[in-house]
Design a protein around this motif. Structure first.
Motif, short mmCIF file in Angstrom:
data_model
loop_
_atom_site.label_atom_id
_atom_site.label_comp_id
_atom_site.label_asym_id
_atom_site.label_seq_id
_atom_site.Cartn_x
_atom_site.Cartn_y
_atom_site.Cartn_z
N VAL A 175 0.85 -1.20 0.00
CA VAL A 175 0.00 0.00 0.00
C VAL A 175 0.89 1.25 0.00
CG1 VAL A 175 -1.61 1.35 1.43
CG2 VAL A 175 -1.98 -1.11 1.12
N GLU A 176 1.90 1.24 0.85
CA GLU A 176 2.74 2.44 0.97
C GLU A 176 3.65 2.62 -0.24
OE1 GLU A 176 4.35 2.79 4.93
OE2 GLU A 176 2.35 2.53 5.77
N LEU A 199 4.58 5.68 -5.36
CA LEU A 199 4.61 5.80 -6.82
C LEU A 199 3.50 6.71 -7.33
CD1 LEU A 199 5.07 2.07 -7.97
CD2 LEU A 199 6.83 3.85 -7.84
N GLY A 200 2.44 6.88 -6.51
CA GLY A 200 1.27 7.63 -6.95
C GLY A 200 0.39 6.78 -7.86
N GLY A 259 11.51 -7.25 -3.83
CA GLY A 259 11.22 -6.45 -5.02
C GLY A 259 9.75 -6.10 -5.10
N MET A 260 9.44 -5.32 -6.10
CA MET A 260 8.04 -4.92 -6.32
C MET A 260 7.78 -5.06 -7.82
SD MET A 260 5.87 -4.00 -3.90
CE MET A 260 6.41 -3.21 -2.43
N ILE A 261 6.53 -5.36 -8.14
CA ILE A 261 6.12 -5.43 -9.54
C ILE A 261 4.84 -4.61 -9.71
CG2 ILE A 261 5.09 -7.73 -9.11
CD1 ILE A 261 5.75 -8.41 -12.05
N TRP A 262 4.81 -3.79 -10.75
CA TRP A 262 3.65 -2.95 -11.06
C TRP A 262 3.15 -3.35 -12.44
CZ3 TRP A 262 3.02 0.25 -15.33
CH2 TRP A 262 1.94 1.14 -15.29
N ILE A 308 11.08 -4.00 7.26
CA ILE A 308 12.28 -3.20 6.98
C ILE A 308 11.97 -2.20 5.86
CG2 ILE A 308 14.68 -3.30 6.15
CD1 ILE A 308 14.84 -6.14 7.40
N GLY A 309 11.26 -2.68 4.84
CA GLY A 309 10.93 -1.84 3.68
C GLY A 309 10.10 -0.61 4.07
N ILE A 310 9.15 -0.80 4.99
CA ILE A 310 8.30 0.32 5.42
C ILE A 310 9.15 1.40 6.07
CG2 ILE A 310 6.48 0.97 7.07
CD1 ILE A 310 5.24 -1.86 6.48
#
Ligand SMILES: Cc1ncc(COP(=O)(O)O)c(C=O)c1O
Length: 378
Positions: free
Chosen positions: A37-38, A43-44, A190-193, A246-248
């Motif tokens: 969510v964050e 990224l907006g 990682g993150m994927i969009w 950790i990422g937050i």
């Protein structure tokens, strides 16, 4: 030794991990949901378009599946990019086609991409080198004209923007890395969009064994919650609550990290630009925001190699990212790419991370100044 890249973890991350221990659920759960969510807010973009993953390489492999890239297809990517990008293309059965880069920014351009497009090209996989955005107006225009898919590798560009838009929001699928050398660190992660909610939903399923909506775990919809449905051959590429906690905390610190990275970048520019045998990186265009992930200098090949050795002997670790993939025999490329080859001979990435002290930075620039390049014609 002054590290070239280094994470900046502190008491806040440790406290967040402690809370995860207390919850007795280190796996993927509420904290990972919160991190997604964050990150979407950062990224907006819509929350439903973003999913965390075990690493960026997993995201790249999944991107090929999600976009239906496979045998007979070609994917164009800059030769100066990460080995996992080429592996993901090869593993899908498609052919990686390496394009050249601009010799100073080390970014691919619309022209270098266009010269590699054939009737078999399905997609282009770009990298924003060192965090400086590619010219997305020119590249976006080219890809729209040629009806090609775009994958953005944002491993270097966690906070980069081009004309106000976040890097990672231009293509069909985008991926980020949070490994231990990146601008935002979770250990690995990682993150994927994805551009559409349908694609993002499928990404979520592929990242968790291909389990479909009718799988009952953790939900109350099924009377027999242990039964499940498999929609396709997914893997298990999820993130966990320890990494996400950790990422937050890292996300909260990101503006501070970036400010420090920018300061270091400007310090190097100020201290090194007058050295005749070195070239500093090009100015970042006003329309762009960089993540200041790499700071690189360029010098004639024999100077570059000797400088790297001299610095290492004097307690400064440097490197070159990324060795040109068209020179790796496994990928089968036979062509020569002039700028990428020259960049690989002449470029050196200097230490750049938020934990560098002023003394560290002084030591780096003093050591470079002390280095005797010998014959200085460039
Ligand atoms: C440009 C680039 N892309 C992708 C990756 C892969 O990231 P990960 O280590 O999270 O798989 C890296 C890692 O170094 C990278 O530098």
């Amino acid at each position: 030794m002054i590290n070239v890249f280094q994470p900046a973890l502190g008491a806040e991350e440790l406290e967040a991990v402690r809370r995860v221990f207390e919850s007795n659920w280190p796996g993927k759960g509420k904290i990972t949901d919160q991190f997604e969510v964050e990150f979407a807010r950062h990224l907006g973009t819509d929350r439903e378009l973003v999913h965390s993953t075990s690493c960026c390489t997993e995201g790249l492999f999944q991107a090929m599946t999600l976009l239906g890239i496979g045998p007979g297809d070609e994917v164009v990517l800059p030769s100066i990019s990460f080995v996992g990008a080429a592996n993901a293309i090869m593993a899908s059965g498609a052919q990686p086609v390496f394009c050249d880069v601009d010799g100073a920014s080390l970014n691919c351009t619309a022209d270098t991409i266009e010269s590699c497009i054939t009737a078999r090209t399905r997609a282009v996989l770009i990298l924003h080198y060192g965090g400086v955005p590619c010219d997305m107006e020119a590249i976006g225009g080219l890809l729209a004209r040629r009806r090609l898919l775009l994958i953005e590798d944002n491993a270097c560009s966690v906070a980069s923007r081009f004309r106000g838009n976040a890097c990672g929001s231009f293509g069909d699928i985008s991926v980020w890395s949070f490994d231990s050398m990146k601008g935002l660190v979770t250990g690995d992660g990682g993150m994927i969009w994805c551009r559409t909610a349908d694609l993002a939903k499928r990404a979520e399923q592929l990242l968790y064994l291909g389990l479909g909506n009718k799988s009952g775990f953790g939900k109350t919809v099924n009377t027999r919650w242990w039964e499940f449905e498999v929609t396709e051959c997914g893997r298990r590429g999820i993130l966990n609550d320890i990494a996400s906690a950790i990422g937050i905390e890292q996300l909260k610190k990101l503006p501070r990290f970036l400010a420090r990275r920018k300061q270091i970048h400007e310090f190097y520019d100020g201290e090194l630009s007058s050295i005749s045998w070195l070239t500093c990186p090009p100015q970042i265009p006003d329309s762009s925001i960089s993540s200041y992930y790499f700071y690189w200098v360029q010098a004639r090949s024999q100077h570059r190699d000797r400088l790297a050795t001299y610095l290492r002997e004097n307690g400064v670790y440097t490197t070159f990212r990324y060795f040109p993939l068209h020179r790796v025999p496994f990928y089968g490329a036979t062509k020569s790419l002039q700028n990428a080859e020259r960049a690989a001979e002449e470029t050196l990435c200097l230490p750049l991370h938020p934990s560098l002290s002023c003394d560290d930075l002084e030591h780096v620039v003093t050591s470079i100044r002390r280095f005797d390049p010998g014959e200085t014609f460039r």
